[in-house]
Design a protein around this motif. Structure first.
Motif, PDB file in Angstrom:
ATOM      1  N   ASP A 102     -13.195  14.769 -53.851  1.00 12.81           N
ATOM      2  CA  ASP A 102     -11.752  14.756 -54.072  1.00 12.81           C
ATOM      3  C   ASP A 102     -11.182  16.172 -54.070  1.00 12.81           C
ATOM      4  OD1 ASP A 102     -11.717  12.008 -54.252  1.00 12.81           O
ATOM      5  OD2 ASP A 102     -11.751  11.964 -56.453  1.00 12.81           O
ATOM      6  N   GLY A 110     -12.386  17.573 -50.088  1.00 11.68           N
ATOM      7  CA  GLY A 110     -12.175  16.724 -48.919  1.00 11.68           C
ATOM      8  C   GLY A 110     -13.452  16.372 -48.188  1.00 11.68           C
ATOM      9  N   GLN A 124      -7.453  14.741 -37.405  1.00 11.29           N
ATOM     10  CA  GLN A 124      -7.688  13.933 -38.601  1.00 11.29           C
ATOM     11  C   GLN A 124      -8.133  12.557 -38.133  1.00 11.29           C
ATOM     12  OE1 GLN A 124      -3.527  14.630 -39.674  1.00 11.29           O
ATOM     13  NE2 GLN A 124      -4.211  15.095 -41.761  1.00 11.29           N
ATOM     14  N   GLN A 179      -7.276  17.655 -46.715  1.00  3.80           N
ATOM     15  CA  GLN A 179      -7.231  16.226 -47.037  1.00  3.80           C
ATOM     16  C   GLN A 179      -5.962  15.871 -47.812  1.00  3.80           C
ATOM     17  OE1 GLN A 179      -9.161  18.372 -48.581  1.00  3.80           O
ATOM     18  NE2 GLN A 179      -9.111  17.982 -50.788  1.00  3.80           N
ATOM     19  N   ASN A 180      -5.276  16.899 -48.321  1.00  3.84           N
ATOM     20  CA  ASN A 180      -4.017  16.677 -49.040  1.00  3.84           C
ATOM     21  C   ASN A 180      -2.804  16.707 -48.106  1.00  3.84           C
ATOM     22  OD1 ASN A 180      -5.369  16.586 -51.590  1.00  3.84           O
ATOM     23  ND2 ASN A 180      -5.506  18.816 -51.543  1.00  3.84           N
ATOM     24  N   HIS A 216     -16.753  12.761 -45.425  1.00  8.31           N
ATOM     25  CA  HIS A 216     -15.444  13.396 -45.358  1.00  8.31           C
ATOM     26  C   HIS A 216     -14.282  12.406 -45.355  1.00  8.31           C
ATOM     27  CE1 HIS A 216     -16.377  13.239 -40.911  1.00  8.31           C
ATOM     28  NE2 HIS A 216     -15.093  12.949 -40.834  1.00  8.31           N
ATOM     29  N   ASN A 217     -13.163  12.917 -45.856  1.00 10.36           N
ATOM     30  CA  ASN A 217     -11.932  12.175 -46.037  1.00 10.36           C
ATOM     31  C   ASN A 217     -11.237  11.945 -44.686  1.00 10.36           C
ATOM     32  OD1 ASN A 217      -8.843  12.169 -46.565  1.00 10.36           O
ATOM     33  ND2 ASN A 217      -9.656  11.936 -48.631  1.00 10.36           N
ATOM     34  N   ILE A 274      -8.826  14.927 -43.753  1.00 12.20           N
ATOM     35  CA  ILE A 274      -9.237  16.319 -43.633  1.00 12.20           C
ATOM     36  C   ILE A 274      -9.264  16.724 -42.159  1.00 12.20           C
ATOM     37  CG2 ILE A 274     -11.755  15.961 -43.518  1.00 12.20           C
ATOM     38  CD1 ILE A 274     -11.999  18.419 -45.408  1.00 12.20           C
TER      39      ILE A 274
END
Length: 261
Positions: A10, A13, A102, A138-139, A185-186, A189
């Motif tokens: 978290d 990412g 992404q 990732q944000n 991975h997210n 990201i």
């Protein structure tokens, strides 16, 4: 309960798990790519996708390995499906690049509750084109496909990506892995990988895992249920358990479990 692995994921990412599977199984995964390549000479090994793998007993055996599923459960809970598998196997000296992107920009999932397990079947290094990530992205919001640029030059695994003017790679992290390691991975990201110009293969397998509550919106997709139960709130249709056929499938350790009853 949130595990330390999930907390790190978290925050950054992505996260790396060393020796997630044993070297022998990683070796069989690499053998599977070479086996597929012999039978599909007109398809680049960077593009061995889910449609080629979803009916293969070895792939079902691999993605349902308890060690991998235990990792995924820390991110998604106990009802888990592997929605899409994809070998991105870069051959020596001319392995293709992956543009900055992404993952979630391409995926027909609702909600975008998904995580990717990236399994190293061979060494994955800077020299042979390892995965590169931009921690913290990732944000970012998820870019739509129309916000990306098309690069149909035949030199990239993806024919689209994020415009270079939108990328600040001053803090890029190269995810160097040994056979049997995984990175997680997210879907938001930003990540990429360089071409393989080394004299060694770089074989990686991406496993896109979802909780069964996530709806797959593309007709015809067949996730593989790996733990728990389907969710009655959606109409996901899961792949049937394949039967091993020596004339069709690669032999592997444990194939007895996939023989006709």
């Amino acid at each position: 309960m949130t595990t330390p692995l999930k907390q790190e994921y978290d925050r950054k990412g992505y996260v790396i798990v060393r020796e997630a599977i044993d070297a022998d199984l990683a070796g069989e995964t690499a053998e599977h790519v070479h086996w597929l390549a012999e039978r599909n000479p007109n398809i680049r090994p960077e593009k061995f996708g889910h449609h080629m793998l979803v009916t293969d007993p070895f792939m079902h055996r691999l993605v349902s390995d308890e060690r991998l599923v235990d990792i995924v459960e820390q991110f998604l809970g106990s009802n888990i499906a592997m929605w899409a598998a994809h070998y991105i196997a870069k051959p020596p000296e001319h392995g293709q690049k992956v543009l900055w992107h992404q993952d979630g920009s391409y995926w027909p999932l609702e909600p975008m509750e998904v995580t990717t397990i990236w399994l190293a079947a061979t060494e994955s290094t800077r020299e042979n084109g390892c995965l590169r990530v931009l921690p913290g992205t990732q944000n970012n919001r998820l870019l739509s496909r129309r916000e990306m640029i098309d690069v149909p030059d035949g030199k990239n695994v993806l024919e689209s990506g994020i415009h270079p003017s939108q990328i600040d790679d001053s803090h890029v992290i190269d995810l160097e892995l040994n056979p049997g390691d995984v990175s997680v991975h997210n879907p938001r990201i930003i990540h990429s990988s360089e071409p393989n110009r080394s004299d060694k293969w770089r074989i990686g397998l991406t496993l896109r895992c979802i909780p069964t509550s996530t709806r797959v919106k593309r007709e015809g997709d067949r996730p593989i249920l790996v733990r728990g139960a389907p969710d009655g709130s959606n109409s996901n249709i899961y792949a049937e358990r394949p039967i091993y056929d020596p004339d069709v499938h690669m032999p592997f350790r444990g194939l007895e479990d996939w023989m006709p009853a």
